[in-house]
Scaffold this motif. Sequence first.
Motif, short mmCIF file in Angstrom:
data_model
loop_
_atom_site.label_atom_id
_atom_site.label_comp_id
_atom_site.label_asym_id
_atom_site.label_seq_id
_atom_site.Cartn_x
_atom_site.Cartn_y
_atom_site.Cartn_z
N SER A 78 0.71 -1.20 0.13
CA SER A 78 -0.14 0.09 -0.13
C SER A 78 1.11 1.30 0.01
CB SER A 78 -1.07 -0.10 1.24
OG SER A 78 -1.61 1.24 1.33
N ILE A 109 4.05 2.23 2.51
CA ILE A 109 4.49 1.37 3.77
C ILE A 109 5.43 0.23 3.74
CG2 ILE A 109 2.63 2.68 5.16
CD1 ILE A 109 1.23 -0.34 4.66
N SER A 114 -5.44 0.10 4.75
CA SER A 114 -6.09 1.54 4.56
C SER A 114 -5.19 2.31 5.52
CB SER A 114 -7.36 1.40 4.98
OG SER A 114 -8.12 2.63 4.88
N THR A 115 -4.99 3.44 5.22
CA THR A 115 -4.32 4.49 5.95
C THR A 115 -4.96 5.78 6.42
OG1 THR A 115 -2.34 3.68 4.98
CG2 THR A 115 -2.15 5.64 6.32
N THR A 116 -4.89 6.24 7.65
CA THR A 116 -5.61 7.55 7.84
C THR A 116 -4.71 8.20 8.94
OG1 THR A 116 -7.29 8.75 9.03
CG2 THR A 116 -7.03 6.31 9.94
N GLU A 152 -1.52 8.90 10.54
CA GLU A 152 -0.23 8.15 10.75
C GLU A 152 -0.41 6.54 10.88
OE1 GLU A 152 2.71 9.19 10.30
OE2 GLU A 152 1.73 11.19 9.45
N LYS A 153 -1.72 6.25 10.99
CA LYS A 153 -2.11 4.87 11.27
C LYS A 153 -2.74 4.19 10.18
CE LYS A 153 -3.34 5.84 16.05
NZ LYS A 153 -4.47 6.15 16.95
N THR A 154 -2.06 2.82 10.13
CA THR A 154 -2.44 1.93 8.90
C THR A 154 -3.39 0.89 9.45
OG1 THR A 154 -0.79 2.66 7.51
CG2 THR A 154 -1.88 0.72 7.15
N PRO A 213 0.00 4.93 0.78
CA PRO A 213 -1.26 5.74 1.21
C PRO A 213 -1.25 7.20 0.50
CG PRO A 213 0.24 4.99 3.23
CD PRO A 213 0.97 4.75 1.72
#
Lengths: 950, 251
Positions: free
Chosen positions: A291, A300, A339-341, A343-345, A293
């Motif tokens: 992925s 990543i 899926s990333t939002t 800083e979190k995946t 992002p």
Amino acid sequence: MKPPAKMSKPTSLFVIFFSLFVMSEAVFEDQVGKFDWRQQYVGKTLFAHFDSHSQSSKKLFLATDKNIFASFNSRTGELFWRHVDKAGPEGTIDILLLHGQDALMVVGGGRLLRSWDTNMGGLNWEAVLDTGSFQAACFVAMQDTVKHVAVLKKAAISLHYLTNGHQKWVENLPDSDTVQYQAVYSGGEEEVYVLGVVPNSHLTIIAYSLEDGEIIKQRSVEAPWLSSVESSCVVVGHGVLMCVDTATLALYALPIQAEEAPQFNQILLQVTPVQPRLEVSPGFQPVLVSSQPHPARSPISEFFLQLGPDHHVLLQLNADGYTIAPLRDFQPAFLVSFSTTGEKTVAAVMTPKNETSDVFPPQLYVHAFLKKDDSVGYRVLVQTQDHALTFIQQPGRVVWTREEALADVVTMEMVDLPLTGTQAELEGEFGKKADGLFPMVLKRLSSQVILLQAWLAHLWKLFYEARKPHGQVKNEVTIETLSRDEFNLQKMMVMVTASGKLFGIDSKSGSILWKHYLENVQPNAVFKLIVQRTTAHFPHPPQCTLLIKDKDTGLASLHVFNPIFGRKSHIAPPALPRPILQSLLLPVIDQDYAKVLLLVDDQYKVTAFPSTKNVLQQLQEMASSIFFYLIRSDQGNLSGFRLRKDLSTERIWEVVLPTEVQKIVAVNGKRPNEHVHSQGRVMGDRSVLYKYLNPNLLAVVTESTDAHPERAFVGVFLVDGVTGRIIHEAVQRKARGPVHFVHSENWVVYEYWNTKSRRNEFSVLELFEGTELYNSTVFSSLDRPHLPQVLQQTYIFPSPITTMEATLTEKGITSRHLLVGLPSGAILSLPKMFLDPRRPEVVTEHSREENLIPYAPEMPIRTEWFINYNQTVARVKGIYTAPSGLESTCLVVAYGLDIYQTRVYPSKQFDVLKDDYDYVLISSVLFALFFATMISKRLAQVKLLNRAWR
Amino acid sequence: MASVSRSFLLLSIIPTILILCADFACCNTGRKTGDGLDTDFSGFSVPLEHSFEVDDVSRFRMRGALQLRGGRETSVSLSQSQLSEEDRNNLKEVAAVDGLYKIRVPRVSLTDRQTERQMDGYLTAFVRACSLVESHLSDVITLHTDVSGYLIGVSIVTIPGACRGTEVEDEVDLEAFNTTLTIIPPTNAPQPETALFIERMDIEHEKRGKPQEQKSFFAKYWMYIVPLVLFLMMSGAQDQSGVGAANGGGR
């Protein structure tokens, strides 16, 4: 409802003349949606994106295999907007990329680059790309902002501005005849990398400068094990190309940006320190999932490796760039996604709950978002094999499901709903066999009690609901409450879709009442839906049979089911080891009132279904009067067969249309459930012109093999299906298909393209026996020596058409209309009166008496004839008509991409009181008259009495 | 291959049949059959075979020869022999069990050159044997051609066509065929009649348009206008004096 609009002066005389008897048909504003509904579909999802532009956004963007770009409301599953592109490869969506408010799309195999505004669904810009087949595309970022999009073609790469689509630069790829360029990558640096491969030899990496498209570096890496970058490589971490080799079961890592001569680092799967050991399922090609992002940053460093159909491993690339560390093993797991939002995946893994899950989901889309408390929330969109689209929210709750299989309906039937329980009880009393006087009386009494009970319950319900406010009374349709209404206007629509999913839809509300997914249906299968037993034979459930035939092999299978509940029947269909050529439904019924289906295989042997002793006996008795025909359009051969007593067949007639001259494009008989009320037409001089009503008549349409506009023709053959006699043979010169035609009663209407005048034309053929009937009691194809008189007339039609069907009513008293599906999505209800070959050139007394419209070469299209007002049906493919219990009313379903159901009244609602019928006035007048007579009678009596006393 | 050998056989049979010829049904669409001009122009013959068996297994035998003539005016004629005693009995037997009487002709083209004329395969049609017997062998055979002159279908009906179960006593009735033969080319479907319609509209226009154009408004309504004007003038003259008097009074 206005009378037909008046035309300009010269024709106004004619218009006024025949507007007197031409029915105007349209809906009032308050009738919109009352009798009709439309459902819009998009098809199977290819690409899906969540709108991550704003936190509270509820938009979903989909690109589908039907060349549609659509936006959904993610809360309800409703369509916000949809763009329907050209069908076929010209409109294929190659890729859909989403960045901020822009959705980028490459269309038509790399023909066009489009940018859509995702807010409103408007087109920002469209750029025509250079020729060449599309390979890949990606966003290119510079200094953390995405400004460009790179499009990789087979032999060139181009960079376009996101704002206006203008081309920044285009460069030819070196050695594009030997190297297959398959991927383009940008990690937010000053370069854009193109990856190409010479299969089983080496990998080529070219770095282009973003500024001017200059080649900065070009490298070649030995990779004898690599055959395709697309299927076996992904970019992980800081520009590390990770490839998987199926043969040696090893991972290869390569830093793309490396300055010096790069080398693949081999990481053997078997020797990695992973517990348990990673093993690839036999015969499975491992797949990598990674992925990226944001296009301005590197992908990543975590990635999935799929080792089997239900086995995934989450791995991480270490900082050194060539060692990997396993994070977690997932088994069983069918689908994975990132899926990333912020800083979190989130890594989503789909695990089957039970092994026997029949609908394997091929695609999974996950959207992660940050909640207010900074925890990660997610939404999931799942596309399953049966083309259903399901939206799931965090605790695993299904928010909505869209049945996108309905975007491709192949065939359908309408089945009457069953009687209510009480009605059925009454029917059942007559259905069962008599067993003595006393039980019969008891049964009668019990059914009467049940009826009384039901009536009381109904009254109570009425009373109860009357107290509630009006809006709260809901009429939810469920499968349990289904029952036939008074006029049989509500029916069950059984729809068969190309994906092999069957649906039962309530015709009144459009709600899906049942669905059944047939597994192992080949993508090229053809379907034929047959109603073997209707709802009319109460104790026996209705029965439908679906014949599924593989187009290539001809091998067929039967699916027998109950059309009301969708359940598979317990009746075992016969095994069909040989390819099936023809199926025919006989009017013969077995002891359970199921019509007999005959299936003819390639050795001309006949299989009967159901094949009980009773049926076989009946078939033997009737064998000599059962005829059927076979058509081999590749050989131009039409042949007729007769059934023998041993269920073998004999060929009795043969007609051959040489394929060098013309090819058969369509054959159409008449609908078996069609009734013709009038045997003839009363002419102006009060004599009767009898119709030639041959139930065995086939209309065969051919097209010439010679496509030259001067020599091309369309042939129309009317062939008797029993004797093979050619009743009529007409050739439409300078004509070309596609031919659409309807065959009904004593007429055939066909539409074709006139190559000389370059316009669409309608032609109508009518067959008459003449003023005398040969044998008025019964029609037999074997005893009808005289050929019918054939009348034909042709008209210009000002629009191309996509499909055509005729209305159908219970008894055939109502005049017929043609329902014409236009490419615009409108459905035109064209009175058959306009397609009458007896329309006179010159108006005479007789023709006026007969209500014949004077001939005009052009067929009008009036907007009030559109039965679906603004509810257009995109890509209408078929129209199905069914009679209702009301003679005036015909139920219509148009299907294509959308499904539209409505009712039409070809002769207006002559048997229905209008909605605004003034009951109060009529009844008050009646009562007033009644009392007036009473009073006057009394007064008269008094007067008479007084006179008598005098 | 079977058809080829059959056609060789046919060539040897034709002369004998022509001699035996008892019944001669013919038809053409224009010229007479014996037209000398046409005979050299691609006249050729194909066999007409028939089959009637009690067990309904087709065994086709010669019934006669079809003389086909292609070209601009296609014509066809049939020369056929009488039914033999054996055949008559056979046909009656087949009729008794409601069997079928089938005929077939080879697929041919009426326009192509001799070498390409014959294609493999047959065109077959049938009629109930009983109706053939009851109609005393009076049948109507129709040959259908397509646009390029290929034979595409054959049909046979008897007149009357019904089977009423009447016994045919007289053997003589079943000896010779009373055949009506036609060849039907495809009909041309009509085109939209635009020219005629426009012509008619023009005539209609003229009919209605002429008087309007000739007469002007005044010419049409002079009988109303003139009295009106006269009346106005008369009344105006009267008024003027009145108005003048009033005006005068005002000053």
